[in-house]
Design a protein around this motif. Structure first.
Motif, PDB file in Angstrom:
ATOM      1  N   HIS A 105       0.666  -1.053  -0.088  1.00  0.00           N
ATOM      2  CA  HIS A 105       0.027  -0.233   0.055  1.00  0.00           C
ATOM      3  C   HIS A 105       1.031   1.422   0.113  1.00  0.00           C
ATOM      4  O   HIS A 105       0.564   1.981  -0.364  1.00  0.00           O
ATOM      5  CB  HIS A 105      -0.736   0.448   1.490  1.00  0.00           C
ATOM      6  CG  HIS A 105      -2.355  -1.038   0.904  1.00  0.00           C
ATOM      7  ND1 HIS A 105      -1.485  -2.198   1.193  1.00  0.00           N
ATOM      8  CD2 HIS A 105      -3.660  -0.812   1.001  1.00  0.00           C
ATOM      9  CE1 HIS A 105      -3.197  -3.157   0.889  1.00  0.00           C
ATOM     10  NE2 HIS A 105      -4.234  -1.726   0.814  1.00  0.00           N
TER      11      HIS A 105
ATOM     12  N   HIS B 107       0.557   5.438  -2.006  1.00  0.00           N
ATOM     13  CA  HIS B 107       0.583   5.834  -1.303  1.00  0.00           C
ATOM     14  C   HIS B 107       1.935   7.476  -1.718  1.00  0.00           C
ATOM     15  O   HIS B 107       1.368   7.934  -2.225  1.00  0.00           O
ATOM     16  CB  HIS B 107       0.856   5.887   0.562  1.00  0.00           C
ATOM     17  CG  HIS B 107      -0.201   5.010   1.139  1.00  0.00           C
ATOM     18  ND1 HIS B 107      -0.164   4.624   1.729  1.00  0.00           N
ATOM     19  CD2 HIS B 107      -1.744   4.999   0.444  1.00  0.00           C
ATOM     20  CE1 HIS B 107      -1.289   3.768   2.528  1.00  0.00           C
ATOM     21  NE2 HIS B 107      -2.583   4.370   1.644  1.00  0.00           N
TER      22      HIS B 107
ATOM     23  N   ILE C 116      -7.463  -7.010  14.790  1.00  0.00           N
ATOM     24  CA  ILE C 116      -8.679  -6.134  13.619  1.00  0.00           C
ATOM     25  C   ILE C 116      -8.196  -5.389  12.114  1.00  0.00           C
ATOM     26  O   ILE C 116      -7.734  -5.010  12.255  1.00  0.00           O
ATOM     27  CB  ILE C 116      -9.372  -4.441  14.623  1.00  0.00           C
ATOM     28  CG1 ILE C 116      -9.761  -4.963  15.955  1.00  0.00           C
ATOM     29  CG2 ILE C 116     -10.235  -4.595  13.606  1.00  0.00           C
ATOM     30  CD1 ILE C 116     -10.456  -4.537  16.666  1.00  0.00           C
TER      31      ILE C 116
ATOM     32  N   CYS D  24      -7.889  -7.683   8.747  1.00  0.00           N
ATOM     33  CA  CYS D  24      -7.567  -8.727   8.493  1.00  0.00           C
ATOM     34  C   CYS D  24      -6.953  -9.060   6.492  1.00  0.00           C
ATOM     35  O   CYS D  24      -6.959  -9.616   6.056  1.00  0.00           O
ATOM     36  CB  CYS D  24      -8.344 -10.306   8.037  1.00  0.00           C
ATOM     37  SG  CYS D  24      -9.079 -10.577  10.326  1.00  0.00           S
TER      38      CYS D  24
ATOM     39  N   GLY E 239      -2.864  -8.029   4.258  1.00  0.00           N
ATOM     40  CA  GLY E 239      -1.685  -9.468   4.710  1.00  0.00           C
ATOM     41  C   GLY E 239      -1.003  -8.953   5.907  1.00  0.00           C
ATOM     42  O   GLY E 239      -0.570  -9.415   6.473  1.00  0.00           O
ATOM     43  N   VAL E 240      -1.303  -7.796   6.593  1.00  0.00           N
ATOM     44  CA  VAL E 240      -1.236  -7.299   7.762  1.00  0.00           C
ATOM     45  C   VAL E 240      -1.710  -7.986   9.328  1.00  0.00           C
ATOM     46  O   VAL E 240      -0.994  -9.259   9.912  1.00  0.00           O
ATOM     47  CB  VAL E 240      -0.679  -6.073   7.534  1.00  0.00           C
ATOM     48  CG1 VAL E 240       0.057  -5.030   9.606  1.00  0.00           C
ATOM     49  CG2 VAL E 240       0.426  -4.780   7.282  1.00  0.00           C
ATOM     50  N   GLY E 241      -3.169  -7.654   8.831  1.00  0.00           N
ATOM     51  CA  GLY E 241      -3.257  -8.519  10.241  1.00  0.00           C
ATOM     52  C   GLY E 241      -3.164 -10.280   9.792  1.00  0.00           C
ATOM     53  O   GLY E 241      -3.338 -10.250  11.145  1.00  0.00           O
TER      54      GLY E 241
ATOM     55  N   ILE F 201     -14.406  -6.838   8.036  1.00  0.00           N
ATOM     56  CA  ILE F 201     -15.667  -6.042   7.316  1.00  0.00           C
ATOM     57  C   ILE F 201     -16.368  -6.823   6.398  1.00  0.00           C
ATOM     58  O   ILE F 201     -17.602  -7.136   5.882  1.00  0.00           O
ATOM     59  CB  ILE F 201     -15.803  -4.558   6.900  1.00  0.00           C
ATOM     60  CG1 ILE F 201     -14.801  -4.615   6.337  1.00  0.00           C
ATOM     61  CG2 ILE F 201     -15.580  -4.168   8.476  1.00  0.00           C
ATOM     62  CD1 ILE F 201     -14.616  -2.921   5.801  1.00  0.00           C
ATOM     63  N   ASP F 202     -15.277  -8.004   5.646  1.00  0.00           N
ATOM     64  CA  ASP F 202     -15.382  -8.720   4.426  1.00  0.00           C
ATOM     65  C   ASP F 202     -14.995 -10.316   4.281  1.00  0.00           C
ATOM     66  O   ASP F 202     -14.357 -10.869   5.384  1.00  0.00           O
ATOM     67  CB  ASP F 202     -14.457  -8.673   3.656  1.00  0.00           C
ATOM     68  CG  ASP F 202     -14.756  -8.693   2.460  1.00  0.00           C
ATOM     69  OD1 ASP F 202     -14.540 -10.033   1.640  1.00  0.00           O
ATOM     70  OD2 ASP F 202     -13.449  -8.543   1.645  1.00  0.00           O
TER      71      ASP F 202
ATOM     72  N   LYS G  24     -11.942 -12.343   3.613  1.00  0.00           N
ATOM     73  CA  LYS G  24     -10.714 -11.909   4.349  1.00  0.00           C
ATOM     74  C   LYS G  24     -10.723 -12.352   5.879  1.00  0.00           C
ATOM     75  O   LYS G  24      -9.908 -13.338   6.177  1.00  0.00           O
ATOM     76  CB  LYS G  24     -10.650 -10.528   4.598  1.00  0.00           C
ATOM     77  CG  LYS G  24     -10.808  -9.483   3.666  1.00  0.00           C
ATOM     78  CD  LYS G  24      -9.295  -9.783   3.342  1.00  0.00           C
ATOM     79  CE  LYS G  24      -9.488  -8.713   1.541  1.00  0.00           C
ATOM     80  NZ  LYS G  24      -8.182  -8.006   1.829  1.00  0.00           N
TER      81      LYS G  24
ATOM     82  N   SER H 189     -17.570  -7.686  11.329  1.00  0.00           N
ATOM     83  CA  SER H 189     -17.718  -5.869  12.115  1.00  0.00           C
ATOM     84  C   SER H 189     -18.889  -5.331  11.903  1.00  0.00           C
ATOM     85  O   SER H 189     -19.346  -4.458  12.209  1.00  0.00           O
ATOM     86  CB  SER H 189     -16.951  -5.459  12.696  1.00  0.00           C
ATOM     87  OG  SER H 189     -15.370  -5.092  11.541  1.00  0.00           O
TER      88      SER H 189
ATOM     89  N   VAL I  77      -5.749  -2.042  10.758  1.00  0.00           N
ATOM     90  CA  VAL I  77      -6.689  -0.754   9.451  1.00  0.00           C
ATOM     91  C   VAL I  77      -6.236   0.398  10.034  1.00  0.00           C
ATOM     92  O   VAL I  77      -5.869   0.911   8.059  1.00  0.00           O
ATOM     93  CB  VAL I  77      -7.997  -0.829   9.572  1.00  0.00           C
ATOM     94  CG1 VAL I  77      -8.968  -0.202   9.184  1.00  0.00           C
ATOM     95  CG2 VAL I  77      -8.915  -2.566  10.281  1.00  0.00           C
TER      96      VAL I  77
ATOM     97  N   THR J 299     -11.819   2.213  14.829  1.00  0.00           N
ATOM     98  CA  THR J 299     -11.548   0.184  14.436  1.00  0.00           C
ATOM     99  C   THR J 299      -9.992   0.829  16.041  1.00  0.00           C
ATOM    100  O   THR J 299     -10.107  -0.484  16.625  1.00  0.00           O
ATOM    101  CB  THR J 299     -10.433   0.267  13.600  1.00  0.00           C
ATOM    102  OG1 THR J 299     -10.096   1.149  12.685  1.00  0.00           O
ATOM    103  CG2 THR J 299     -12.143  -0.661  12.230  1.00  0.00           C
TER     104      THR J 299
ATOM    105  N   VAL K 216      -0.755  -1.286  14.686  1.00  0.00           N
ATOM    106  CA  VAL K 216       0.326  -1.231  13.642  1.00  0.00           C
ATOM    107  C   VAL K 216      -0.204  -0.587  12.077  1.00  0.00           C
ATOM    108  O   VAL K 216       0.257  -0.651  10.801  1.00  0.00           O
ATOM    109  CB  VAL K 216       0.330  -2.971  13.299  1.00  0.00           C
ATOM    110  CG1 VAL K 216      -0.917  -3.324  12.662  1.00  0.00           C
ATOM    111  CG2 VAL K 216       1.450  -3.087  12.197  1.00  0.00           C
ATOM    112  N   GLY K 217      -1.903  -0.388  11.875  1.00  0.00           N
ATOM    113  CA  GLY K 217      -1.934   0.658  10.996  1.00  0.00           C
ATOM    114  C   GLY K 217      -1.441   2.082  11.164  1.00  0.00           C
ATOM    115  O   GLY K 217      -2.056   2.269  11.868  1.00  0.00           O
TER     116      GLY K 217
ATOM    117  N   ARG L 178      -0.937 -10.023  -1.566  1.00  0.00           N
ATOM    118  CA  ARG L 178       0.041  -9.964  -2.059  1.00  0.00           C
ATOM    119  C   ARG L 178       0.204 -10.212  -3.362  1.00  0.00           C
ATOM    120  O   ARG L 178       0.329 -11.414  -3.611  1.00  0.00           O
ATOM    121  CB  ARG L 178       1.638 -10.119  -1.232  1.00  0.00           C
ATOM    122  CG  ARG L 178       1.747  -9.008   0.145  1.00  0.00           C
ATOM    123  CD  ARG L 178       1.700  -7.966  -0.510  1.00  0.00           C
ATOM    124  NE  ARG L 178       2.336  -7.274   0.671  1.00  0.00           N
ATOM    125  CZ  ARG L 178       1.738  -5.903   1.516  1.00  0.00           C
ATOM    126  NH1 ARG L 178       0.430  -6.427   1.186  1.00  0.00           N
ATOM    127  NH2 ARG L 178       1.839  -5.507   2.135  1.00  0.00           N
TER     128      ARG L 178
END
Ligand code: APR
Ligand code: ZN
Ligand code: ZN
Length: 361
Positions: free
Chosen positions: A43, A47, A186, A188, A190-192, A212-213, A216, A231, A256, A261, A278-279, A356
């Motif tokens: 990501h 960015h 919270i 999910c 790649g990082v989660g 929410i998916d 995932k 959620s 996230v 969250t 960590v998000g 990924r």
């Protein structure tokens, strides 16, 4: 002799990325040129392209990479030509106040190559996170190269250079997850998912995945989640409490990077528990919490930078665990793609069906 290779550049804000010829200088003192074998699409690369990091266009994208050291500059002793390495974006200095206090994972003066890679017309490139590895070869500081067992597949190894390390480290380094702990994650992606895999590795007894998916959540189960909560339809704080004897989880990892969250994470942990953020939030986001709850619930509210990892300690260890079959890093690679497919990979990221995409050379 400087070399000309192909690399993916982001020419300007929100302009499509494109493959260009880039010029890679010979390594100077403390530098290394690495022949890149694989580089994941993260990501953060998107960015950069969107101008969300800074305005130093053009960028040479790519930073989750593994490859072989081709040449090293004067004074480099830690790696040699032929070494198989994972690139890291925090080469620690050994001299700043964090390093001197024995906390090199927080190093406040990490370094990159001093020389610049350029376009053919001499335009200087800004390498993403000081790496720039969507390129056949890249110039980095030698300390950004971490030698690992070459038996690991490059497309798997490279992921430890960023997102997967961030997630695993959020659990095992920052969160201190240990045997018997209850953990909730919270978000999910790649990082989660990496935080889930890290929690399983550390011996967590209960690992609750929240997203929410449903796609995932299915993947999160494969990664080691023992319970899942959507959620969108269920209050995650209530659900996590119910799944932990009414108390909340020992460690809640927010992967996230949003205020709502984070607030869920804050209230879903047990008294004296730990929240790990960590998000990565964006500049306009604000958090409001009753200060009395911050005091009264106790524990620790932590942020995890790059999984608080120490590449020289963590990369070889995680590669070894992977090679022993104890950590399935291959599960994070959804697809391998070519250098010309990065723009398409950004689009797939939005659709949410990819953990990924990894460029292989
Ligand atoms: N509640 C729960 N999950 C959510 C929510 C929400 N409100 N909003 C999004 N998600 C889920 C998405 O469905 C997705 O599964 O969070 C996940 C985010 O995953 P990715 O977009 O794949 O991102 P990832 O690479 O995992 O990075 C997550 O960590 O390093 C940072 O910058 C990165 O902030 C980002 C975060
Ligand atoms: Zn330092
Ligand atoms: Zn990244």
């Amino acid at each position: 002799m400087a070399q000309e290779v192909r690399g993916v550049i982001a020419p300007g804000k929100n302009e499509p990325v494109r493959v260009e010829t880039i010029v890679v200088p010979d390594p100077g003192p403390g530098e290394a040129v690495v022949k890149v074998q694989a580089c994941g699409v993260c990501h953060t690369d998107l960015h950069y392209k969107q101008g969300g990091i800074n305005d130093d266009f053009p960028f040479l994208l790519g930073h989750e990479a593994a490859g072989v050291v081709e040449s090293v500059g004067e004074g480099v002793t830690e790696v040699a030509p032929g070494d198989f390495v994972i690139l890291n974006w925090r080469a620690v200095c050994g001299q700043c106040r964090a390093c001197l206090r024995g906390r090199p994972q927080y190093c406040f003066n990490t370094h990159n190559a001093k020389q610049k890679m350029t376009l053919k017309d001499g335009t200087e490139l800004s390498p993403a996170l000081g790496i720039g590895a969507f390129a056949e070869k890249t110039l980095v500081a030698a300390g950004q190269c971490t030698k690992v067992d070459p038996a690991v597949a490059p497309e798997v190894a490279g992921l430890l250079g960023c997102g997967v390390m961030a997630g695993i480290g959020a659990a095992i380094n920052t969160g201190g997850v240990g045997r018997g702990d209850s953990v909730a994650v919270i978000g999910c992606g790649g990082v989660g998912d990496a935080a889930i895999a890290g929690s399983r590795l550390a011996g967590a007894a209960r690992i609750i995945a929240v997203d929410i998916d449903d796609r995932k959540l299915a993947k999160a189960r494969e990664m080691g989640a023992t319970h899942t909560v959507n959620s969108r339809s269920t209050d995650p704080v209530e659900a996590i409490r119910e799944l932990t004897g009414g108390h909340g989880a020992d460690v809640v990892i927010e992967a996230v990077g949003r205020p709502e969250t984070y607030e869920q994470a804050f209230y879903a942990r047990d008294l004296a528990g730990t929240v790990v953020l960590v998000g990565v939030p964006t500049p306009e986001m604000k958090l409001e919490l009753p200060l009395l709850d911050v005091f009264g619930r106790g524990g620790a509210l932590k942020s995890s930078w790059y999984g608080d990892c120490l590449p020289s300690r963590d990369f070889p260890m995680l590669v070894d665990l992977h090679l022993q079959g104890r950590l399935d890093l291959g599960a994070f690679v959804t697809e391998t793609i070519g250098l010309g497919d990065v723009e398409k990979a950004f689009a797939r990221m939005h659709e949410g069906d990819v953990l990924r995409s990894v460029v292989v050379f």
